[in-house]
Design an enzyme around this catalytic site. Structure first.
Site, PDB file in Angstrom:
ATOM      1  N   PRO A  45      -7.096   0.011  -5.146  1.00 45.05           N
ATOM      2  CA  PRO A  45      -7.651   0.399  -3.836  1.00 45.05           C
ATOM      3  C   PRO A  45      -7.115   1.994  -3.501  1.00 45.05           C
ATOM      4  CG  PRO A  45      -5.865  -1.263  -3.486  1.00 45.05           C
ATOM      5  CD  PRO A  45      -6.212  -1.060  -5.087  1.00 45.05           C
ATOM      6  N   ASN A  46      -8.044   2.528  -2.921  1.00 40.57           N
ATOM      7  CA  ASN A  46      -7.785   3.970  -2.305  1.00 40.57           C
ATOM      8  C   ASN A  46      -7.778   4.989  -3.355  1.00 40.57           C
ATOM      9  OD1 ASN A  46      -7.778   3.124   0.386  1.00 40.57           O
ATOM     10  ND2 ASN A  46      -5.872   2.208   0.159  1.00 40.57           N
ATOM     11  N   ARG A  68      -6.377  12.618  -0.910  1.00 42.48           N
ATOM     12  CA  ARG A  68      -5.600  11.528  -0.082  1.00 42.48           C
ATOM     13  C   ARG A  68      -4.148  12.043  -0.362  1.00 42.48           C
ATOM     14  NH1 ARG A  68      -3.935   5.940  -3.307  1.00 42.48           N
ATOM     15  NH2 ARG A  68      -2.472   5.170  -1.641  1.00 42.48           N
ATOM     16  N   TYR A 108       0.032  12.839  -4.483  1.00 40.48           N
ATOM     17  CA  TYR A 108      -0.929  12.338  -5.613  1.00 40.48           C
ATOM     18  C   TYR A 108      -1.560  13.392  -6.353  1.00 40.48           C
ATOM     19  CZ  TYR A 108      -0.102   7.694  -3.596  1.00 40.48           C
ATOM     20  OH  TYR A 108       0.391   6.415  -3.479  1.00 40.48           O
ATOM     21  N   ASN A 131      -3.986   0.759 -12.789  1.00 36.96           N
ATOM     22  CA  ASN A 131      -3.175   1.197 -11.702  1.00 36.96           C
ATOM     23  C   ASN A 131      -3.479   0.265 -10.363  1.00 36.96           C
ATOM     24  OD1 ASN A 131      -1.839   2.365  -9.736  1.00 36.96           O
ATOM     25  ND2 ASN A 131      -2.622   4.260  -9.988  1.00 36.96           N
ATOM     26  N   ALA A 155      -1.713  -0.077  -4.231  1.00 34.89           N
ATOM     27  CA  ALA A 155      -1.165  -1.150  -3.375  1.00 34.89           C
ATOM     28  C   ALA A 155      -0.989  -2.423  -3.926  1.00 34.89           C
ATOM     29  CB  ALA A 155      -1.857  -1.083  -1.938  1.00 34.89           C
ATOM     30  N   GLU A 182       0.650  -0.831 -17.255  1.00 42.15           N
ATOM     31  CA  GLU A 182       0.643  -0.647 -15.751  1.00 42.15           C
ATOM     32  C   GLU A 182       0.983   0.873 -15.365  1.00 42.15           C
ATOM     33  OE1 GLU A 182       3.778  -2.692 -13.754  1.00 42.15           O
ATOM     34  OE2 GLU A 182       3.627  -1.490 -11.699  1.00 42.15           O
ATOM     35  N   HIS A 214       1.303   4.465 -12.922  1.00 44.40           N
ATOM     36  CA  HIS A 214       1.164   4.856 -11.261  1.00 44.40           C
ATOM     37  C   HIS A 214       1.156   6.296 -11.479  1.00 44.40           C
ATOM     38  CE1 HIS A 214       1.818   0.927  -9.743  1.00 44.40           C
ATOM     39  NE2 HIS A 214       2.704   0.652 -10.777  1.00 44.40           N
ATOM     40  N   ARG A 226      10.289   6.344  -4.092  1.00 39.08           N
ATOM     41  CA  ARG A 226       9.471   6.451  -2.886  1.00 39.08           C
ATOM     42  C   ARG A 226      10.028   5.256  -1.810  1.00 39.08           C
ATOM     43  NH1 ARG A 226       3.217   6.535  -3.792  1.00 39.08           N
ATOM     44  NH2 ARG A 226       3.480   7.075  -1.468  1.00 39.08           N
TER      45      ARG A 226
HETATM   46  C1  DQA Z   1       0.125   4.227  -6.600  1.00 44.17           C
HETATM   47  C2  DQA Z   1       1.519   3.886  -6.016  1.00 44.17           C
HETATM   48  C3  DQA Z   1       1.338   2.816  -4.960  1.00 44.17           C
HETATM   49  O1  DQA Z   1       2.452   2.425  -4.381  1.00 44.17           O
HETATM   50  C4  DQA Z   1       0.288   3.084  -4.105  1.00 44.17           C
HETATM   51  O2  DQA Z   1       0.133   2.093  -3.324  1.00 44.17           O
HETATM   52  C5  DQA Z   1      -1.066   3.611  -4.504  1.00 44.17           C
HETATM   53  C6  DQA Z   1      -1.157   4.498  -5.815  1.00 44.17           C
HETATM   54  C7  DQA Z   1       0.404   5.484  -7.693  1.00 44.17           C
HETATM   55  O3  DQA Z   1      -0.488   5.646  -8.586  1.00 44.17           O
HETATM   56  O4  DQA Z   1       1.148   6.101  -7.523  1.00 44.17           O
HETATM   57  O5  DQA Z   1      -2.268   3.467  -4.059  1.00 44.17           O
HETATM   58  O6  DQA Z   1      -0.042   3.060  -7.499  1.00 44.17           O
END
Ligand code: DQA
Length: 149
Positions: free
Chosen positions: A15-16, A23, A28, A77, A80, A101, A103, A110
């Site tokens: 998501p997002n 964003r 990011y 990835n 959230a 996984e 990120h 964080r």
């Molecule tokens: C994320 C880290 C997560 O905590 C966050 O909710 C994201 C992006 C990252 O790629 O750094 O949406 O997965």
């Protein structure tokens, strides 16, 4: 002679992540998801791999992709959902495919709630904090893994 079928990599963006570029750029970066996907496709093509890339904001779509599609290696990835989703964790366990996984940000640098991943202990490995390189290194690792398994 019978052609060997290509290994298939599934890349899932949670998501997002469709908002990359606009964003929270301090966290990011300014590259977009399209930029990342283009590079992943190039890297896959060079290595004679099939690749399927999906972004979804929906937990159920992500679970369906993990458990109902055919692939040899998963790069995910979970965004959230990393920190909240027992369903995504269970899907990874159920699919029983080698998985990395990734990120973009370093989740251990964080907020406290991001330091807990519900998927880290059920995947092969985790790459966190290297921006888009997290994905590219994961794809590189998957290529090496599939070659030597
Ligand atoms: C994320 C880290 C997560 O905590 C966050 O909710 C994201 C992006 C990252 O790629 O750094 O949406 O997965």
């Amino acid at each position: 002679m019978k052609q060997k079928t290509k290994n298939k990599i599934l890349v899932l963006h949670g998501p997002n992540l469709h908002l990359l570029g606009k964003r929270e750029p301090d966290i990011y970066g300014r590259f977009t998801l399209t930029d990342i996907n283009k590079e992943l496709k190039k890297q896959a093509q060079k290595n004679n791999l099939a690749i399927s890339i999906v972004q979804s904001n929906s937990e159920s779509v992500i679970v369906d992709k993990i458990t109902k599609t055919k692939y040899d290696f998963l790069i995910i990835n979970p965004a959230a959902y990393t920190h909240t989703s027992v369903a995504v964790r269970d899907a990874i366990l159920g699919a029983d495919k080698p998985t990395i996984e990734v990120h973009l940000s370093n989740i251990y640098k964080r907020e406290e709630f991001r330091k807990k991943s519900l998927v880290s202990d059920v995947v092969l490995g985790v790459i966190t904090g290297l921006g888009p390189n997290s994905y590219f290194l994961a794809l590189d690792a998957s290529i090496r893994f599939l070659k030597h398994r």
